[in-house]
Design a protein around this motif. Structure first.
Motif, PDB file in Angstrom:
ATOM      1  N   PRO A 111      42.579 -62.438  19.643  1.00  0.00           N
ATOM      2  CA  PRO A 111      43.405 -63.335  20.526  1.00  0.00           C
ATOM      3  C   PRO A 111      43.007 -63.431  21.939  1.00  0.00           C
ATOM      4  CG  PRO A 111      44.554 -61.476  19.917  1.00  0.00           C
ATOM      5  CD  PRO A 111      43.522 -61.325  19.296  1.00  0.00           C
ATOM      6  N   GLY A 112      42.081 -62.639  22.229  1.00  0.00           N
ATOM      7  CA  GLY A 112      41.761 -62.799  23.791  1.00  0.00           C
ATOM      8  C   GLY A 112      40.503 -61.862  24.051  1.00  0.00           C
ATOM      9  N   TYR A 113      40.199 -61.473  25.304  1.00  0.00           N
ATOM     10  CA  TYR A 113      39.139 -60.778  25.683  1.00  0.00           C
ATOM     11  C   TYR A 113      39.558 -59.465  26.675  1.00  0.00           C
ATOM     12  CZ  TYR A 113      39.546 -63.889  29.702  1.00  0.00           C
ATOM     13  OH  TYR A 113      39.944 -64.571  30.705  1.00  0.00           O
ATOM     14  N   ARG A 114      38.737 -58.633  27.158  1.00  0.00           N
ATOM     15  CA  ARG A 114      39.081 -57.626  28.025  1.00  0.00           C
ATOM     16  C   ARG A 114      38.300 -57.769  29.270  1.00  0.00           C
ATOM     17  NH1 ARG A 114      42.289 -54.152  24.938  1.00  0.00           N
ATOM     18  NH2 ARG A 114      41.750 -54.516  22.443  1.00  0.00           N
ATOM     19  N   ALA A 115      39.095 -57.339  30.385  1.00  0.00           N
ATOM     20  CA  ALA A 115      38.565 -57.094  31.801  1.00  0.00           C
ATOM     21  C   ALA A 115      37.870 -55.796  31.702  1.00  0.00           C
ATOM     22  CB  ALA A 115      39.560 -57.077  32.940  1.00  0.00           C
ATOM     23  N   THR A 116      36.750 -55.660  32.243  1.00  0.00           N
ATOM     24  CA  THR A 116      35.996 -54.413  32.274  1.00  0.00           C
ATOM     25  C   THR A 116      35.555 -54.123  33.919  1.00  0.00           C
ATOM     26  OG1 THR A 116      33.952 -55.502  32.137  1.00  0.00           O
ATOM     27  CG2 THR A 116      35.062 -54.646  30.119  1.00  0.00           C
ATOM     28  N   LEU A 117      35.017 -52.712  33.919  1.00  0.00           N
ATOM     29  CA  LEU A 117      34.658 -52.238  35.151  1.00  0.00           C
ATOM     30  C   LEU A 117      33.184 -51.839  35.011  1.00  0.00           C
ATOM     31  CD1 LEU A 117      35.866 -52.043  38.056  1.00  0.00           C
ATOM     32  CD2 LEU A 117      36.160 -49.578  37.550  1.00  0.00           C
ATOM     33  N   LEU A 118      32.132 -52.220  35.500  1.00  0.00           N
ATOM     34  CA  LEU A 118      30.906 -51.834  35.157  1.00  0.00           C
ATOM     35  C   LEU A 118      30.110 -50.909  36.165  1.00  0.00           C
ATOM     36  CD1 LEU A 118      29.690 -55.459  33.967  1.00  0.00           C
ATOM     37  CD2 LEU A 118      30.448 -53.658  32.429  1.00  0.00           C
ATOM     38  N   THR A 119      29.643 -50.229  35.934  1.00  0.00           N
ATOM     39  CA  THR A 119      28.637 -49.290  36.617  1.00  0.00           C
ATOM     40  C   THR A 119      27.197 -49.085  36.041  1.00  0.00           C
ATOM     41  OG1 THR A 119      29.350 -47.008  35.579  1.00  0.00           O
ATOM     42  CG2 THR A 119      30.674 -48.062  37.456  1.00  0.00           C
ATOM     43  N   ARG A 120      26.074 -48.607  36.795  1.00  0.00           N
ATOM     44  CA  ARG A 120      25.009 -48.131  36.296  1.00  0.00           C
ATOM     45  C   ARG A 120      24.979 -47.028  35.730  1.00  0.00           C
ATOM     46  NH1 ARG A 120      20.283 -50.949  38.962  1.00  0.00           N
ATOM     47  NH2 ARG A 120      19.006 -48.876  38.307  1.00  0.00           N
ATOM     48  N   LYS A 121      24.197 -46.953  34.299  1.00  0.00           N
ATOM     49  CA  LYS A 121      23.878 -45.865  33.619  1.00  0.00           C
ATOM     50  C   LYS A 121      23.184 -44.772  34.436  1.00  0.00           C
ATOM     51  CE  LYS A 121      23.776 -48.417  29.298  1.00  0.00           C
ATOM     52  NZ  LYS A 121      22.887 -48.840  28.091  1.00  0.00           N
ATOM     53  N   ASP A 122      22.247 -45.047  35.261  1.00  0.00           N
ATOM     54  CA  ASP A 122      21.498 -43.812  35.862  1.00  0.00           C
ATOM     55  C   ASP A 122      21.749 -43.588  37.312  1.00  0.00           C
ATOM     56  OD1 ASP A 122      20.761 -46.490  37.287  1.00  0.00           O
ATOM     57  OD2 ASP A 122      18.639 -46.276  36.785  1.00  0.00           O
ATOM     58  N   GLY A 123      22.890 -43.905  37.681  1.00  0.00           N
ATOM     59  CA  GLY A 123      23.297 -43.449  39.009  1.00  0.00           C
ATOM     60  C   GLY A 123      24.956 -43.380  39.267  1.00  0.00           C
ATOM     61  N   VAL A 153      43.553 -58.947  36.563  1.00  0.00           N
ATOM     62  CA  VAL A 153      44.010 -57.860  35.693  1.00  0.00           C
ATOM     63  C   VAL A 153      43.480 -56.507  36.117  1.00  0.00           C
ATOM     64  CG1 VAL A 153      43.582 -56.980  33.531  1.00  0.00           C
ATOM     65  CG2 VAL A 153      44.201 -59.268  33.716  1.00  0.00           C
ATOM     66  N   PRO A 154      42.283 -56.530  36.868  1.00  0.00           N
ATOM     67  CA  PRO A 154      41.600 -55.197  37.282  1.00  0.00           C
ATOM     68  C   PRO A 154      42.605 -54.473  38.463  1.00  0.00           C
ATOM     69  CG  PRO A 154      39.777 -56.456  37.096  1.00  0.00           C
ATOM     70  CD  PRO A 154      41.057 -57.337  36.671  1.00  0.00           C
ATOM     71  N   GLN A 155      43.179 -55.565  39.332  1.00  0.00           N
ATOM     72  CA  GLN A 155      44.035 -55.207  40.252  1.00  0.00           C
ATOM     73  C   GLN A 155      45.270 -54.664  39.787  1.00  0.00           C
ATOM     74  OE1 GLN A 155      43.486 -54.802  43.557  1.00  0.00           O
ATOM     75  NE2 GLN A 155      44.522 -56.383  44.768  1.00  0.00           N
ATOM     76  N   LEU A 156      45.772 -55.436  38.908  1.00  0.00           N
ATOM     77  CA  LEU A 156      47.214 -55.156  38.149  1.00  0.00           C
ATOM     78  C   LEU A 156      47.146 -53.851  37.386  1.00  0.00           C
ATOM     79  CD1 LEU A 156      50.170 -55.806  37.739  1.00  0.00           C
ATOM     80  CD2 LEU A 156      49.308 -57.210  36.000  1.00  0.00           C
ATOM     81  N   GLN A 157      46.261 -53.696  36.487  1.00  0.00           N
ATOM     82  CA  GLN A 157      46.023 -52.734  35.559  1.00  0.00           C
ATOM     83  C   GLN A 157      45.572 -51.536  35.970  1.00  0.00           C
ATOM     84  OE1 GLN A 157      45.245 -54.052  31.599  1.00  0.00           O
ATOM     85  NE2 GLN A 157      46.702 -55.641  31.785  1.00  0.00           N
ATOM     86  N   VAL A 192      29.946 -50.925  41.741  1.00  0.00           N
ATOM     87  CA  VAL A 192      30.853 -51.188  40.599  1.00  0.00           C
ATOM     88  C   VAL A 192      31.158 -52.695  40.743  1.00  0.00           C
ATOM     89  CG1 VAL A 192      33.192 -50.707  40.338  1.00  0.00           C
ATOM     90  CG2 VAL A 192      31.931 -49.150  41.483  1.00  0.00           C
ATOM     91  N   ALA A 193      31.305 -53.370  39.441  1.00  0.00           N
ATOM     92  CA  ALA A 193      31.585 -54.418  39.485  1.00  0.00           C
ATOM     93  C   ALA A 193      32.731 -54.895  38.235  1.00  0.00           C
ATOM     94  CB  ALA A 193      30.279 -55.469  38.908  1.00  0.00           C
ATOM     95  N   THR A 194      33.630 -55.862  38.655  1.00  0.00           N
ATOM     96  CA  THR A 194      34.426 -56.427  37.719  1.00  0.00           C
ATOM     97  C   THR A 194      33.815 -57.394  36.644  1.00  0.00           C
ATOM     98  OG1 THR A 194      35.109 -58.128  39.026  1.00  0.00           O
ATOM     99  CG2 THR A 194      36.383 -55.919  38.983  1.00  0.00           C
ATOM    100  N   ASN A 195      34.208 -57.259  35.301  1.00  0.00           N
ATOM    101  CA  ASN A 195      33.434 -58.268  34.366  1.00  0.00           C
ATOM    102  C   ASN A 195      34.632 -58.466  33.441  1.00  0.00           C
ATOM    103  OD1 ASN A 195      31.156 -59.348  32.743  1.00  0.00           O
ATOM    104  ND2 ASN A 195      30.504 -59.444  35.021  1.00  0.00           N
TER     105      ASN A 195
END
Length: 330
Positions: A111-123, A153-157, A192-195
């Protein structure tokens, strides 16, 4: 009927009260900038061409580069229908004389999707703990302040509960679409990126090499899917016709239905639409209320009376929004 591609410059149109009185005037459809403006326009063009034929009138597309540009167009009464998420849909219903007619569904059945926080795998940073322990060390790529998964949502949660304000605590920040924020980290322009899960699936298909460099170090609770809103100046029968078109789109058997299902899949992997009204925005109203409350509780105040006055305004404003959403359902 053709879909008119408009871009950032809009054609002249009558004032809001006259919109419904002109049955041959183009219906102006605004699109959230999920990728680039040109890409978003091309994604929506086949479905809107079908909508144009169903309505028997032209549909003009407004595809913009930012939430702010779309919000300004809505404020100027230059948009009659729109594909919007959370905060923007809430504002159009409670402040801009629009109403919800449908909500999108996806093939995953959630019923929805999720906010994520992304980083690089190699750094660095390699973990969420590293991000939260020293935010001033990292460059942030985030969504606009109206973006539910890119900011609210990233700010809040995540960030405010850890006493981090996204706008001020990071070493630097860039603001853009989900595609742009993911590319910024993949290409080394941010750390770091929100997505969100839905847009990152699409990003993986479009930029497989860049997606392979990224991983999610955090996911949010489920966020309700986006809505289709229509200006309330249009008569109820028009709104019902739009709703029926959306709800039935992709449901038919045979070649016609196959074509519509292919259109939906190419359009952010949608499964279709379900009928909805303004009460579908109650979760968005709660998120906005919770964020305002968190900001008020963590802010610096000259005295306790000022703090309590702000909290009271937030509570009253939320109660008014909930009442409006429950009472203004079409």
């Amino acid at each position: 009927m053709a879909v008119w591609l408009v871009g950032l410059l809009m054609m002249a149109r009558p004032a809001t009260g006259q919109v419904a009185a002109s049955p041959t005037a183009p219906v102006r459809f605004g699109i959230l900038p999920l990728g680039g403006a040109f890409e978003s326009r091309n994604d929506w063009e086949p479905l809107l061409a079908d909508l144009s034929r169903a309505l028997g009138r032209p549909v003009a597309v407004l595809s913009v580069t930012s939430y702010e540009a779309l919000e300004r167009a809505i404020e100027r009464d230059e948009v009659d229908m729109a594909f919007l998420s959370g905060k923007m849909a809430l504002d159009t219903v409670t402040q801009r004389r629009m109403t919800v007619v449908a909500q999108v569904t996806r093939h995953d059945g959630l019923p929805g999707y999720r906010a994520t926080l992304l980083t690089r795998k190699d750094g660095a940073p390699t973990s969420l703990k590293e991000v939260l322990d020293d935010p001033g060390r990292w460059r942030l790529a985030r969504g606009e302040s109206r973006s539910v998964s890119g900011f609210i949502v990233p700010q809040l949660q995540l960030f405010l509960p850890n006493h981090i304000a996204m706008e001020t605590r990071f070493r630097s920040e860039v603001v853009g679409t989900h595609q742009a924020t993911a590319l910024a980290v993949a290409n080394g322009d941010a750390d770091v990126a929100t997505n969100n899960t839905a847009d990152f699936e699409r990003f993986t298909q479009q930029f497989p090499a860049e997606a392979q460099r990224l991983h999610a170090v955090w996911q949010s609770d489920l966020i309700p899917h986006a809505q289709i809103v229509v200006r309330r100046a249009y008569p109820p029968e028009f709104q019902r016709k739009v709703q029926a078109f959306l709800v039935n789109y992709g449901k038919a058997k045979g070649p016609a239905g196959d074509g519509e299902r292919a259109t939906l899949k190419s359009l952010h992997d949608l499964a279709g639409f379900v009928a909805a009204d303004n009460t579908s925005l109650l979760p968005a109203a709660k998120l906005a209320y919770q964020l305002a409350l968190q900001n008020a509780l963590t802010a610096q105040w000259v005295n306790e009376a000022a703090r309590q006055a702000r909290l009271l305004r937030i509570e009253n404003g939320y109660a008014e929004q909930v009442g409006a959403l429950r009472g203004a359902a079409p």
